[in-house]
Write an enzyme that holds these catalytic residues in place. Structure first.
Site, PDB file in Angstrom:
ATOM      1  N   LYS A  77       0.878  -1.009  -0.061  1.00 51.42           N
ATOM      2  CA  LYS A  77       0.033  -0.089  -0.081  1.00 51.42           C
ATOM      3  C   LYS A  77       0.992   1.127   0.094  1.00 51.42           C
ATOM      4  O   LYS A  77       1.828   1.429   0.909  1.00 51.42           O
ATOM      5  CB  LYS A  77      -0.887  -0.121   1.332  1.00 51.42           C
ATOM      6  CG  LYS A  77      -2.106   1.298   1.278  1.00 51.42           C
ATOM      7  CD  LYS A  77      -2.931   0.905   2.560  1.00 51.42           C
ATOM      8  CE  LYS A  77      -3.896   2.124   2.726  1.00 51.42           C
ATOM      9  NZ  LYS A  77      -4.937   1.677   3.938  1.00 51.42           N
ATOM     10  N   SER A 152      -9.253   1.710   3.137  1.00 46.55           N
ATOM     11  CA  SER A 152      -8.767   2.439   2.209  1.00 46.55           C
ATOM     12  C   SER A 152      -7.427   1.679   1.374  1.00 46.55           C
ATOM     13  O   SER A 152      -6.917   2.151   0.310  1.00 46.55           O
ATOM     14  CB  SER A 152      -7.931   3.502   2.721  1.00 46.55           C
ATOM     15  OG  SER A 152      -6.994   2.800   3.973  1.00 46.55           O
ATOM     16  N   SER A 176      -9.874  -0.610   6.916  1.00 48.38           N
ATOM     17  CA  SER A 176      -9.264  -0.395   5.719  1.00 48.38           C
ATOM     18  C   SER A 176      -8.492  -1.721   5.002  1.00 48.38           C
ATOM     19  O   SER A 176      -7.955  -1.597   3.907  1.00 48.38           O
ATOM     20  CB  SER A 176      -8.319   0.644   5.941  1.00 48.38           C
ATOM     21  OG  SER A 176      -8.767   2.000   5.724  1.00 48.38           O
TER      22      SER A 176
END
Length: 299
Positions: A77, A152, A176
């Site tokens: 990420k 996210s 997330s």
């Protein structure tokens, strides 16, 4: 879509039945084909990934196999710092930000011999649940590009689901990792607090942030967690121990109200499967007004 799992790829590498270079090239081919439409990656580290794969192959051929992540393509990420590779948090403010040091999880992955294939798109600064808000454009769901991936860690979930990588490290402050994993049909694990270091990860809430694996199977999640955990443990061993006797609480009020019928059916089926595994299913009642209950307790 039938894809190799991380565990399957690791076994092939260990037996020298496939080269890490082949695995990386396969993933790069999928990225080249699908990323223009899904937008899962912000940065693809093709050159360094191939170099790392070649190094892994040479080490394995000489009998220096480091473990189940050796030679396996893993994504990150893009709020996890990588020395010399931009780490943007999907923000224009950080679009050219170049960290000078790897995050702790990156150091652990490199030590395990993983191949880092790139940095994955997300909801800007991890502050949202759709992965539509990003300086680099929205992430699209591989099941249906008209759907969101959740957030996210949306880019990480989309990448794992489509075979752009064999696993990814996401972050979870309020869902997330788990939400995008669910929306993309993969496995997401939020580890207990402190089990995985968040040093070198751009924070959303330092006291609530967690880093953890996104993979295609539970076994793969256990393998990845073993590599990044601060306290080494054989999490894969627990997969065979069963869950009989565990107590599972089901809070129906609020969470089950106004559910889509298909979602409700799937959740009820999951509850029945958990019950068949020997768990004790108990419905729990949440207070009607949690704030009022808290105030009463304080007084």
């Amino acid at each position: 879509m039938s894809l190799r799992t991380l565990a399957e790829a690791s076994d092939l590498i260990r037996r020298r039945a496939i080269s890490p270079v082949v695995l990386v090239r396969e993933c790069l081919d999928v990225i080249a084909r699908l990323n223009p439409s899904l937008n899962a990656f912000i940065t693809v580290t093709e050159e360094s990934a191939l170099a790392e794969a070649e190094q892994a192959e040479a080490e394995i051929q000489s009998g220096r196999w480091r473990g189940p992540l050796h030679g396996i393509p893993i994504g990150l990420k893009d709020l996890i710092d990588t020395a010399g590779v931009r780490s943007t948090a999907a923000s224009a403010q950080f679009r050219e930000r170049l960290p000078t040091e790897d995050a702790d999880v990156v150091k652990k992955l490199k030590s395990a011999g993983a191949v880092l294939i790139g940095k994955q798109n997300l909801h800007e600064f991890a502050y949202g649940g759709s992965s539509l808000i990003s300086h680099f454009g929205p992430v699209r769901n591989p099941i249906n590009p008209e759907f969101i991936t959740g957030g996210s860690s949306g880019g990480s979930a989309a990448a794992v689901a489509t075979g752009m990588c064999y696993g990814a490290i996401g972050t979870d402050t309020a869902g997330s990792i788990r939400e995008p994993a669910a929306l993309c049909g993969v496995v997401g694990l939020k580890p207990s607090y402190g089990l995985v270091s968040t040093q070198g990860i751009i924070p959303l809430s330092a006291s609530l942030d967690h880093a953890g694996p996104i993979t295609r199977t539970v076994e793969d999640a256990a393998i990845l967690l073993e590599a990044i955990a601060e306290t080494p443990a054989n999490y894969s061993k627990g997969l065979t121990e069963g869950v009989a006797g565990f107590v599972v609480g089901i809070p129906r009020k609020y969470f089950f109200e106004d559910l889509d019928s298909q979602v409700a059916a799937a959740v009820e089926l999951a509850i029945q499967q958990i019950k068949k595994l020997g768990c004790d299913i108990r419905e729990i009642q949440l207070p009607v007004n949690p704030d009022r209950t808290l105030q009463s307790a304080e007084s």
